[in-house]
Design a protein around this motif. Sequence first.
Motif, PDB file in Angstrom:
ATOM      1  N   PRO A 130       0.831  -1.207   0.000  1.00  0.00           N
ATOM      2  CA  PRO A 130       0.000   0.000   0.000  1.00  0.00           C
ATOM      3  C   PRO A 130       0.860   1.249   0.000  1.00  0.00           C
ATOM      4  O   PRO A 130       1.928   1.286   0.604  1.00  0.00           O
ATOM      5  CB  PRO A 130      -0.816  -0.131   1.289  1.00  0.00           C
ATOM      6  CG  PRO A 130       0.014  -0.985   2.181  1.00  0.00           C
ATOM      7  CD  PRO A 130       0.729  -1.955   1.281  1.00  0.00           C
ATOM      8  N   SER A 131       0.376   2.261  -0.690  1.00  0.00           N
ATOM      9  CA  SER A 131       1.100   3.517  -0.759  1.00  0.00           C
ATOM     10  C   SER A 131       0.770   4.381   0.427  1.00  0.00           C
ATOM     11  O   SER A 131      -0.378   4.408   0.900  1.00  0.00           O
ATOM     12  CB  SER A 131       0.735   4.261  -2.055  1.00  0.00           C
ATOM     13  OG  SER A 131       1.350   5.529  -2.079  1.00  0.00           O
ATOM     14  N   GLU A 132       1.769   5.084   0.958  1.00  0.00           N
ATOM     15  CA  GLU A 132       1.595   5.978   2.087  1.00  0.00           C
ATOM     16  C   GLU A 132       2.181   7.337   1.729  1.00  0.00           C
ATOM     17  O   GLU A 132       3.120   7.436   0.919  1.00  0.00           O
ATOM     18  CB  GLU A 132       2.292   5.414   3.331  1.00  0.00           C
ATOM     19  CG  GLU A 132       1.747   4.063   3.792  1.00  0.00           C
ATOM     20  CD  GLU A 132       2.529   3.512   4.961  1.00  0.00           C
ATOM     21  OE1 GLU A 132       3.500   4.197   5.406  1.00  0.00           O
ATOM     22  OE2 GLU A 132       2.194   2.404   5.432  1.00  0.00           O
ATOM     23  N   ARG A 146      -4.473   1.972  -8.788  1.00  0.00           N
ATOM     24  CA  ARG A 146      -5.622   2.091  -7.909  1.00  0.00           C
ATOM     25  C   ARG A 146      -6.593   0.958  -8.215  1.00  0.00           C
ATOM     26  O   ARG A 146      -6.749   0.583  -9.374  1.00  0.00           O
ATOM     27  CB  ARG A 146      -6.305   3.441  -8.106  1.00  0.00           C
ATOM     28  CG  ARG A 146      -5.438   4.634  -7.722  1.00  0.00           C
ATOM     29  CD  ARG A 146      -6.123   5.935  -8.074  1.00  0.00           C
ATOM     30  NE  ARG A 146      -5.271   7.074  -7.702  1.00  0.00           N
ATOM     31  CZ  ARG A 146      -5.579   8.352  -7.966  1.00  0.00           C
ATOM     32  NH1 ARG A 146      -6.719   8.639  -8.614  1.00  0.00           N
ATOM     33  NH2 ARG A 146      -4.767   9.314  -7.585  1.00  0.00           N
ATOM     34  N   ASP A 184     -10.905   5.752  -6.553  1.00  0.00           N
ATOM     35  CA  ASP A 184     -10.335   5.482  -5.229  1.00  0.00           C
ATOM     36  C   ASP A 184      -9.067   6.310  -5.065  1.00  0.00           C
ATOM     37  O   ASP A 184      -8.143   6.218  -5.871  1.00  0.00           O
ATOM     38  CB  ASP A 184     -10.010   3.988  -5.104  1.00  0.00           C
ATOM     39  CG  ASP A 184      -9.651   3.624  -3.660  1.00  0.00           C
ATOM     40  OD1 ASP A 184      -9.489   4.555  -2.834  1.00  0.00           O
ATOM     41  OD2 ASP A 184      -9.542   2.411  -3.387  1.00  0.00           O
ATOM     42  N   PRO A 185      -8.934   7.136  -3.996  1.00  0.00           N
ATOM     43  CA  PRO A 185      -7.732   7.955  -3.814  1.00  0.00           C
ATOM     44  C   PRO A 185      -6.524   7.165  -3.312  1.00  0.00           C
ATOM     45  O   PRO A 185      -5.397   7.650  -3.371  1.00  0.00           O
ATOM     46  CB  PRO A 185      -8.176   8.999  -2.793  1.00  0.00           C
ATOM     47  CG  PRO A 185      -9.242   8.316  -1.994  1.00  0.00           C
ATOM     48  CD  PRO A 185      -9.959   7.394  -2.953  1.00  0.00           C
ATOM     49  N   ASP A 186      -6.759   5.952  -2.801  1.00  0.00           N
ATOM     50  CA  ASP A 186      -5.651   5.160  -2.255  1.00  0.00           C
ATOM     51  C   ASP A 186      -4.903   4.439  -3.389  1.00  0.00           C
ATOM     52  O   ASP A 186      -5.523   3.834  -4.266  1.00  0.00           O
ATOM     53  CB  ASP A 186      -6.171   4.146  -1.241  1.00  0.00           C
ATOM     54  CG  ASP A 186      -6.789   4.827  -0.018  1.00  0.00           C
ATOM     55  OD1 ASP A 186      -6.310   5.932   0.324  1.00  0.00           O
ATOM     56  OD2 ASP A 186      -7.728   4.243   0.549  1.00  0.00           O
ATOM     57  N   ASP A 187      -3.574   4.495  -3.307  1.00  0.00           N
ATOM     58  CA  ASP A 187      -2.723   3.841  -4.304  1.00  0.00           C
ATOM     59  C   ASP A 187      -2.051   2.621  -3.708  1.00  0.00           C
ATOM     60  O   ASP A 187      -1.881   2.499  -2.488  1.00  0.00           O
ATOM     61  CB  ASP A 187      -1.643   4.800  -4.810  1.00  0.00           C
ATOM     62  CG  ASP A 187      -2.213   5.889  -5.704  1.00  0.00           C
ATOM     63  OD1 ASP A 187      -3.348   5.722  -6.173  1.00  0.00           O
ATOM     64  OD2 ASP A 187      -1.520   6.895  -5.907  1.00  0.00           O
ATOM     65  N   PHE A 188      -1.678   1.718  -4.597  1.00  0.00           N
ATOM     66  CA  PHE A 188      -0.853   0.567  -4.240  1.00  0.00           C
ATOM     67  C   PHE A 188       0.397   0.589  -5.137  1.00  0.00           C
ATOM     68  O   PHE A 188       0.368   1.093  -6.259  1.00  0.00           O
ATOM     69  CB  PHE A 188      -1.620  -0.740  -4.445  1.00  0.00           C
ATOM     70  CG  PHE A 188      -2.749  -0.932  -3.479  1.00  0.00           C
ATOM     71  CD1 PHE A 188      -2.557  -1.639  -2.295  1.00  0.00           C
ATOM     72  CD2 PHE A 188      -4.018  -0.399  -3.739  1.00  0.00           C
ATOM     73  CE1 PHE A 188      -3.607  -1.827  -1.408  1.00  0.00           C
ATOM     74  CE2 PHE A 188      -5.061  -0.579  -2.851  1.00  0.00           C
ATOM     75  CZ  PHE A 188      -4.858  -1.285  -1.694  1.00  0.00           C
ATOM     76  N   SER A 202       2.620   2.396  -9.601  1.00  0.00           N
ATOM     77  CA  SER A 202       1.468   2.616  -8.709  1.00  0.00           C
ATOM     78  C   SER A 202       0.166   2.364  -9.471  1.00  0.00           C
ATOM     79  O   SER A 202       0.096   2.592 -10.688  1.00  0.00           O
ATOM     80  CB  SER A 202       1.492   4.043  -8.152  1.00  0.00           C
ATOM     81  OG  SER A 202       1.209   4.979  -9.164  1.00  0.00           O
TER      82      SER A 202
END
Length: 429
Positions: free
Chosen positions: A60-62, A108, A113-117, A106
């Motif tokens: 997961p991206s932070e 999604r 969805d704003p969260d990236d992986f 990266s």
Amino acid sequence: MTVWSAIFRHFHEPGRARDLAQMAASVVNLTRTALINAETSRRTDLLIDLAALEGIRIYPSEPTDEILPLPETRPMQLLTREIKNQLGEHTRLAARWKTLDGFWISFRLDPEDPDDFWVRLPAERLESSGTADWLGWVFAAFSVSLLGAFLIVSRISTPLRSLADAAKMVGRGRTPPPLPENGPQEFAIVSRAFNQMAGDLARNEAERAVILAGVSHDLRTPLARLRLGIEMSGSPDEDIVPMIADIEEMDRIIGQFLDFGRGEPHTPTEPIDLAALVTDVAEPYRLRGVDLNIDTPVRLTVSARALPLRRAIANLIDNAIRYAPDTPIDVRVHADRAEAHVEVLDRGPGIPPDQIDRLRQPFTRLEAARSDTKGAGLGLAIIDRVMRSHDGRLELLEREGGGLRAVLSLPLRKQRARMRAVANAQDKQ
């Protein structure tokens, strides 16, 4: 080969970038689909299987992630553009995520969805497959082509080089050995025609030698009888001396015609003492009362043909006596590292620098500068030919204080090399 490789890479890189981008987009899309469709309880097992079986790792991206951008090279720029075209402009790429190196992309799970992986692709999937082997085969084919071209050029250049060498021999008045008349048809025809031409010239040269020998005998015999008759006529000396001088001049002119007609000598060169040769040539002039100053070393060995070189030195002394009578004539012999030099210096009217090249031509005289109109204009032409046959040269220079400085230069390199070879052979024995 380097330029060709650069051109190949320039045109190959866009296609290669599209293929890699398609592969990377497929991996990302399959991974996204697998995560979306997998049960929440099975996602951890799925991530473990992807890492173990496919070498694909997902994190997961932070906001605090430390990443290293990809290098700013043309291939990477092309690859980045192609991946963003397929996955969207929000896609990021990196060469390092936190402390892990690799090729990171990266994505999604949902475009909204704003969260990236981050997904890490195996390095072997990005390596160029087959390019190195293909370049190796191209290089091998190129080397074989060069070898074939070299063999073809050698087969063509060898007879051409032989023909050029034979043509140079003909230009020097020598008869070359017959050229081989085999090989390609075009070369065989040219070689056959050249051999026929060289044979015709050799026969013409032999006939000319016979004619010259006959002319020498037919003209000099009556001249000798004429001189004998004048000397026995009982006429006063003031009448006899000019007539005898004219007969000697006629005999000298006939000798020059014969020397010029013989062409370049065919006898091989041999080591001779140049200092002794010059002294031997000059001594009869001194006995005749000519004011001749000789300056020579004790010994100076050169590789030359003695008889033509004697004629050349004698011609220079005769010219100095004719055009600078009743003045001292200096004859010097010296050498430097590359050449041996024989200089004949007089105090005559000299030769204008712009007329020197013209006077090397046969039957040319400079009567405005040198008032004596006797002679056939062959002396300098004969000397120049003799020096060229020795790979030397004739220089006609202005003498300081007035007059002419004629210099005969002979190369010493070949002679010294031959002497060293003889000395080495003796040492081995």
